[in-house]
Design a protein around this motif. Sequence first.
Motif, mmCIF file in Angstrom:
data_model
loop_
_atom_site.group_PDB
_atom_site.id
_atom_site.type_symbol
_atom_site.label_atom_id
_atom_site.label_comp_id
_atom_site.label_asym_id
_atom_site.label_seq_id
_atom_site.Cartn_x
_atom_site.Cartn_y
_atom_site.Cartn_z
ATOM 1 N N HIS A 192 -13.693 5.792 4.431
ATOM 2 C CA HIS A 192 -12.470 4.826 4.198
ATOM 3 C C HIS A 192 -11.454 4.906 4.788
ATOM 4 N N ALA A 193 -10.117 3.691 4.929
ATOM 5 C CA ALA A 193 -9.179 3.451 5.691
ATOM 6 C C ALA A 193 -7.916 3.852 4.420
ATOM 7 N N LEU A 194 -6.866 4.438 5.509
ATOM 8 C CA LEU A 194 -6.029 5.073 4.114
ATOM 9 C C LEU A 194 -4.578 3.969 5.019
ATOM 10 N N GLN A 195 -4.041 4.164 3.827
ATOM 11 C CA GLN A 195 -2.838 2.763 4.786
ATOM 12 C C GLN A 195 -1.454 2.676 3.668
ATOM 13 N N VAL A 196 -0.559 1.919 4.576
ATOM 14 C CA VAL A 196 1.005 2.175 3.914
ATOM 15 C C VAL A 196 0.789 0.777 3.978
ATOM 16 N N HIS A 197 1.284 0.435 2.615
ATOM 17 C CA HIS A 197 1.350 -0.961 2.324
ATOM 18 C C HIS A 197 2.981 -1.855 1.964
ATOM 19 N N GLU A 198 3.544 -3.281 2.239
ATOM 20 C CA GLU A 198 4.760 -3.283 2.260
ATOM 21 C C GLU A 198 5.490 -3.029 0.967
ATOM 22 N N ARG A 199 4.899 -3.208 -0.107
ATOM 23 C CA ARG A 199 6.005 -2.594 -1.310
ATOM 24 C C ARG A 199 4.966 -1.707 -2.400
ATOM 25 N N GLY A 200 6.148 -1.151 -2.968
ATOM 26 C CA GLY A 200 5.524 0.103 -3.273
ATOM 27 C C GLY A 200 5.673 -0.123 -4.557
ATOM 28 N N ASP A 201 4.325 -1.263 -5.233
ATOM 29 C CA ASP A 201 3.886 -1.795 -6.123
ATOM 30 C C ASP A 201 2.636 -1.649 -5.928
ATOM 31 N N CYS A 202 1.518 -0.568 -7.152
ATOM 32 C CA CYS A 202 0.471 -0.591 -7.733
ATOM 33 C C CYS A 202 -0.134 -1.353 -8.889
ATOM 34 N N ASN A 203 0.568 -2.420 -9.761
ATOM 35 C CA ASN A 203 0.699 -2.882 -11.214
ATOM 36 C C ASN A 203 -0.694 -3.361 -10.974
ATOM 37 N N ALA A 204 -0.996 -3.892 -9.905
ATOM 38 C CA ALA A 204 -2.378 -4.987 -10.062
ATOM 39 C C ALA A 204 -3.475 -4.529 -10.389
ATOM 40 N N ALA A 205 -4.264 -4.441 -10.954
ATOM 41 C CA ALA A 205 -5.546 -4.025 -11.276
ATOM 42 C C ALA A 205 -6.289 -3.140 -10.092
ATOM 43 N N ASP A 206 -6.537 -3.993 -8.498
ATOM 44 C CA ASP A 206 -7.175 -3.984 -7.869
ATOM 45 C C ASP A 206 -6.427 -3.992 -6.668
ATOM 46 N N GLY A 207 -4.570 -3.517 -6.889
ATOM 47 C CA GLY A 207 -3.774 -2.606 -5.756
ATOM 48 C C GLY A 207 -3.267 -4.261 -4.272
ATOM 49 N N SER A 208 -3.740 -5.138 -5.908
ATOM 50 C CA SER A 208 -3.120 -6.150 -4.548
ATOM 51 C C SER A 208 -1.778 -6.175 -4.808
ATOM 52 N N SER A 209 -0.833 -5.542 -5.352
ATOM 53 C CA SER A 209 0.904 -6.249 -5.867
ATOM 54 C C SER A 209 1.131 -5.233 -4.614
ATOM 55 N N ALA A 210 0.618 -4.447 -3.682
ATOM 56 C CA ALA A 210 1.170 -3.782 -3.204
ATOM 57 C C ALA A 210 1.593 -3.894 -1.660
ATOM 58 N N GLY A 211 0.885 -5.730 -1.666
ATOM 59 C CA GLY A 211 1.489 -6.674 -0.502
ATOM 60 C C GLY A 211 0.485 -5.984 1.064
ATOM 61 N N ALA A 212 0.706 -6.991 2.058
ATOM 62 C CA ALA A 212 -0.237 -6.732 3.081
ATOM 63 C C ALA A 212 0.149 -5.333 4.070
ATOM 64 N N VAL A 213 -0.456 -5.070 4.927
ATOM 65 C CA VAL A 213 -0.044 -3.722 5.291
ATOM 66 C C VAL A 213 0.332 -3.905 5.935
ATOM 67 N N PHE A 214 1.631 -2.711 6.507
ATOM 68 C CA PHE A 214 2.779 -2.270 6.408
ATOM 69 C C PHE A 214 3.111 -2.112 7.688
ATOM 70 N N ALA A 215 3.864 -3.239 8.424
ATOM 71 C CA ALA A 215 4.523 -3.686 10.114
ATOM 72 C C ALA A 215 5.253 -4.206 10.352
ATOM 73 N N PRO A 216 6.409 -3.508 10.683
ATOM 74 C CA PRO A 216 7.719 -3.927 10.778
ATOM 75 C C PRO A 216 7.882 -5.281 11.298
ATOM 76 N N ALA A 217 9.089 -6.072 11.323
ATOM 77 C CA ALA A 217 9.270 -6.873 11.319
ATOM 78 C C ALA A 217 8.566 -8.060 12.899
ATOM 79 N N ALA A 218 9.111 -7.120 13.742
ATOM 80 C CA ALA A 218 8.161 -7.630 15.108
ATOM 81 C C ALA A 218 6.635 -7.408 15.445
ATOM 82 N N ASP A 219 6.167 -6.456 14.785
ATOM 83 C CA ASP A 219 4.919 -6.026 14.951
ATOM 84 C C ASP A 219 4.142 -7.380 13.717
ATOM 85 N N ARG A 220 4.724 -7.977 13.552
ATOM 86 C CA ARG A 220 3.841 -8.916 12.372
ATOM 87 C C ARG A 220 3.305 -10.303 13.022
ATOM 88 N N LEU A 221 4.085 -10.303 13.598
ATOM 89 C CA LEU A 221 4.493 -11.581 14.670
ATOM 90 C C LEU A 221 2.776 -11.565 16.168
#
Length: 180
Positions: free
Chosen positions: A81-110
């Motif tokens: 399994h992948a172990l990943q840090v996501h953008e937001r500290g929100d795990c309220n969605a039933a599938d974890g989607s509220s955590a947002g995308a995989v964390f990437a600092p601003a320059a890396d997102r591009l």
Amino acid sequence: MRETSGWRRARRPSVVIASLVLASTALGGCAAFFGPHEKRADAQVLPTVGNAARGTVTFIERADGVQVTYNLVGLPPNSDHALQVHERGDCNAADGSSAGAVFAPAADRLKTGVRRAGDLGNIHADATGVAAGFVVATEVSLDGVRSVIGRSVLVAREPSDPAFPDRGVGTALACGAIRQ
């Protein structure tokens, strides 16, 4: 007997001073032993709906990066399994989607085709569904723009593929907010 009592009174201040010197020496030694406090953050990882994975993930800042220690149970036996840090500290969605995308600092997102800082790598569950170990993440920190504090850590259904970093890793099996 009175003289003995007077003698005790006269000796008490020096006994107290000697005790204080001894105690300060002992405490000074303890301070050197324990050293400065380390930067640390923790996440209590709970299962998303329909899954059983749970456990803890600890982040400790070291000289060579952030040591990410994980102890997870309830994973499918003999699986990766992948172990990943996501953008937001929100795990309220039933599938974890509220955590947002995989964390990437601003320059890396591009950048496309580049591994995201929040992709900590893959973990392996043994025959009993337990995954325990650690990875050293050199692209994240516990302060500044690369900080993982206030974000969330997810255990993805599939492993990540370093050759194709933009490929999805499936839904989350578990999610936990990273707190100090």
